[in-house]
Write an enzyme that holds these catalytic residues in place. Structure first.
Site, PDB file in Angstrom:
ATOM      1  N   ASP A 124       0.841  -1.190   0.000  1.00  0.00           N
ATOM      2  CA  ASP A 124       0.000   0.000   0.000  1.00  0.00           C
ATOM      3  C   ASP A 124       0.884   1.250   0.000  1.00  0.00           C
ATOM      4  OD1 ASP A 124      -2.816   1.167   0.566  1.00  0.00           O
ATOM      5  OD2 ASP A 124      -1.554   2.092   2.101  1.00  0.00           O
ATOM      6  N   GLU A 166       1.269  -0.291  -4.951  1.00  0.00           N
ATOM      7  CA  GLU A 166       0.287   0.730  -5.319  1.00  0.00           C
ATOM      8  C   GLU A 166       1.057   1.987  -5.713  1.00  0.00           C
ATOM      9  OE1 GLU A 166      -3.615   3.007  -3.442  1.00  0.00           O
ATOM     10  OE2 GLU A 166      -1.849   2.629  -2.201  1.00  0.00           O
TER      11      GLU A 166
END
Length: 782
Positions: free
Chosen positions: A215, A254
């Site tokens: 993330d 990401e």
């Protein structure tokens, strides 16, 4: 995690009628039918080539209960929501505000996570963990820089954070990586912070994790690309990923390419891992909203081969109400994504209730499952996109063996050009629709709002009742007569009087134990219509070696009986086959002409003892480039013959054999060349003539090469215009190996995407006298 300032947050079931990975061509004019698959269909798919389903907010136990259905739908991997301890809250975003780097939160305990991983392995499903390594939980709104009271004491040290405030300039690379995104930003240059990340990730691996989604990856600095030689550069990715106990786990980050390349550094991250093509999801949604599917033709960002992860929507899109599409539109958009090449698609199971509850199960839809299995079966097949029905229908050709028809519009009669082999095809998605292909045209009635899946007959071969089929005459010979597991076997094919008579090229299509792990290997012409190749029988083989032959369009499969030879676990007592003697010196050679790696390493290991012996930790040692262009590495005498193995790699994500496969057994002098691991006799190998095409300037979605020779009384050509699809290699270049029998003084080539061509129309093609490349408009020696 989006960069915004506001707070974010055994096998009990036979699978459905689906494809397996095994691709065994039959006669071109036969009727195409679907076959039943088992969970073994996923065994030889890796996560990068397969499909992921994001189980947003599902508990570990609820996911475990759905594994049979997930496998039946063709998903190779599940992505679980963050498993770290999280800020106390019932909101979904709280899982993205971690309070530690340990396993266990409201979704389940450490033991429940282990149980999920163990059960998933039974279905050949990988488990990807969404990890938050960039930041920790904040104290609340207005206190974004303050570490939450709930954060573990080991993360309360001031020097564990950048302490530079919160980012407001998303086009400033320093701010993007060194300031916060709504939470306290971890000092990822710190060796101690890195050590904690390594410990946590390896603990996940020990529990059974097969991969990670990082993330907010673009907010952790790199030492390459836009970060190279900058004051904020750091070795986080090199150190953390380099110290994972399993180097074969699937990694993606990401990286939202939404500001500009300078601040996002997406190409830099792609040198370490797969990355998200996040905004292609928006492109897909816009395409189905407008019923103009041609909008979805181009990817949002240019990425190296096999480094793209994309989705119609992810948890951020859904939770922030950005999707704006209905269920039918979501199905059609997924059909486009799953049918395409050069992408790892991810499907979102939407949250329906509180944390841990079961989410949407529309992934069990018959059409979704059908296109998923189409994706798995078409691995390695190039794509060609066409449109019909006023652009409300997209046709995705994959090589010549499969086509997906994704129709958002009403029913209509289709008559379109196609790359499919001639024959009659029936939809494997359950509609009952049939299509006829003849002379490069596909015709038939397409139902409205439907995903149609067509593929060539025999993609799932039916195992024979006996593992051994007696060869016809002298068509196929193997040496030794009984192939030995773990040992090379020489295969000779005589095409005289058969369907491949006078072919300019022939490849062996082979597998083992009734067509496990099928693959193509080019053969060498040793005399008129006689071809030969050597392959190594996999150590996992237990019953048979399975063979058929092709020139790329025509097949010889022994009248659908195939050729199969019983394999032995030990050397046969029959006379020793005539092969070059294995020298005592152990040398590994690597022919880099087909991979074009910038760096060639070899990882040498021996697992026969109580612990793994290795020359050096992964990725091993750099190989030496010889004067003949080969790379070599010579082992010392203390390495055992019969137990030493090697894995070739580029120091990044590419490796041969592929991830999770056993390395090649090194006995004497051996070479990896043209997909084969064979004994090296000391002679320079015959160097193929290869045409290369650098697509970075043109960004074509399809790259073809038309090969012709006008020196004779008639024009000789490999295939009619637009020619044949080129192969995209690990470096991002497209290549085509000139078949044997073509002159290096008169052969010419034209590159094209089906409409645009180089050189332009009415100009003579480039002369292919040796391996050449077209790069930035210049045709030069490669």
């Amino acid at each position: 995690m989006r960069n915004k300032r506001y707070l974010r947050g055994i096998l009990a079931i036979l699978l459905a009628l689906v494809l397996t990975l095994q691709i065994l061509p039959q006669q071109a004019t036969s009727t195409i039918t679907s076959q039943a698959a088992t969970t073994n269909s996923l065994a030889n798919v890796n996560t990068r080539d397969g499909l992921i389903i994001q189980m947003h907010m599902w508990s570990f136990n609820n996911i475990k209960s759905k594994l049979p259905e997930i496998a039946a739908a063709g998903f190779k991997a599940i992505q679980v929501s963050p498993i770290q301890g999280a800020k106390n809250s019932s909101e979904w975003w709280s899982l993205y505000q971690p309070i530690n780097q340990s396993i266990g939160n409201p979704l389940g305990s450490r033991q429940e996570f282990q149980d999920l991983c163990s059960e998933a392995e039974k279905y050949n499903i990988d488990v990807i963990v969404d990890v938050i390594m960039n930041h920790v939980a904040n104290q609340g709104k207005g206190q974004e820089d303050v570490v939450s009271d709930q954060v573990s004491s080991e993360f309360k040290r001031t020097d564990f954070y950048h302490n530079k405030g919160q980012c407001s300039d998303w086009k400033n690379r320093w701010a993007v990586t060194q300031q916060g995104i709504g939470m306290p930003d971890l000092n990822t240059q710190s060796s101690e912070v890195q050590a904690k990340a390594i410990s946590f990730l390896n603990d996940c691996i020990a529990c059974g994790a097969d991969g990670f989604r990082f993330d907010a990856a673009k907010h952790i600095e790199t030492n390459v690309g836009e970060d190279a030689n900058k004051a904020w550069a750091g070795n986080y990715w090199t150190n953390v990923l380099g110290n994972l106990t399993n180097k074969n786990v699937f990694i993606y980050g990401e990286v939202l390419d939404e500001a500009n390349s300078e601040s996002d550094n997406i190409q830099g991250y792609a040198s370490f891992m797969s990355v998200t093509d996040h905004y292609y999801g928006s492109t897909l949604r816009n395409a189905v909203k407008s019923s103009n599917l041609s909008v979805a033709q181009n990817w949002n960002v240019n990425l190296p081969a096999n480094r793209r992860v994309s989705y119609v929507e992810n948890h951020d899109n859904y939770e922030h109400n950005e999707s704006g599409i209905n269920d039918d539109q979501r199905k059609i958009a997924w059909g486009i994504l799953a049918a395409r090449d050069n992408v790892t698609p991810m499907y979102l199971s939407r949250r329906t209730g509180s944390m841990g509850s079961v989410g949407t199960t529309d992934f069990e839809n018959t059409e979704i499952a059908a296109v998923n299995w189409f994706h798995n079966a078409m691995i390695g097949q190039s794509e060609y996109l066409r449109y019909s029905n006023n652009n409300s229908c997209m046709l995705v050709d994959r090589g010549r063996i499969g086509t997906a028809i994704i129709n958002e519009g009403g029913s209509f009669y289709l008559s379109s050009a196609t790359n499919l082999t001639s024959g009659t095809y029936t939809d494997n998605g359950g509609s009952g629709a049939t299509f006829n292909v003849s002379g490069g045209t596909i015709t038939g009635n397409v139902p409205g709002n439907r995903i149609i899946v067509l593929y060539q007959d025999g993609i799932n071969p039916t195992p024979s009742t006996s593992p051994t089929v007696t060869p016809i005459g002298d068509v196929v010979k193997v040496d030794p007569a009984t192939p030995v597991v773990g040992q090379p076997v020489s295969i000779t094919y005589n095409a005289t009087g058969r369907s491949l008579t006078n072919s300019s090229n022939v490849s062996l299509h082979w597998g083992y134990d009734n067509w496990k792990n099928p693959q193509n290997v080019p053969m060498t012409k040793i005399s008129d219509n006689t071809w030969s190749v050597s392959v190594t029988v996999p150590e996992s083989a237990t019953t048979s070696l399975n063979l058929v032959f092709t020139n790329g369009s025509v097949w010889d499969n022994n009248s659908s009986a195939n050729w199969s030879f019983t394999v032995s676990k030990q050397s046969s007592p029959t006379p020793t086959p005539t092969v070059s003697p294995i020298p005592s010196q152990k040398v590994a050679y690597f022919d880099n002409s087909s991979t074009n790696w910038n760096n060639v390493n070899v990882y040498v290991y021996d697992e026969s003892g109580s612990s793994v012996k290795q020359v050096a930790a992964w990725p091993g040692v750099a190989m030496t480039k010889e004067s003949n262009g080969l790379y070599s590495y010579t082992l010392s005498e203390d390495w055992n013959t019969g137990t030493t193995r090697v894995i070739f790699n580029n120091g990044g994500s590419s490796q041969i054999p592929a991830a999770k496969q056993t390395g090649y057994l090194l006995e004497g002098k051996m070479i990896y060349q043209n997909g084969n691991w064979i004994i090296y006799n000391g002679n320079n190998p015959v160097q193929s003539v290869v045409a290369y095409f650098d697509n970075s300037t043109y960004n074509w979605s399809n790259v073809n090469i038309y090969v012709y020779d006008e020196s004779g009384t008639s024009v000789k050509k490999v295939a009619a215009w637009p020619g044949v699809a080129m192969t995209k290699d690990s470096s991002g270049l497209y290549s085509y190996i000139l078949p044997d029998g073509w002159s290096t003084t008169s052969t010419r080539v034209i590159f094209n995407n089906g409409s645009t061509q180089i050189p332009s129309a009415n100009q003579q093609g480039y002369l292919l006298q040796k391996s050449m490349i077209l790069r930035n408009g210049t045709w030069s020696e490669y």
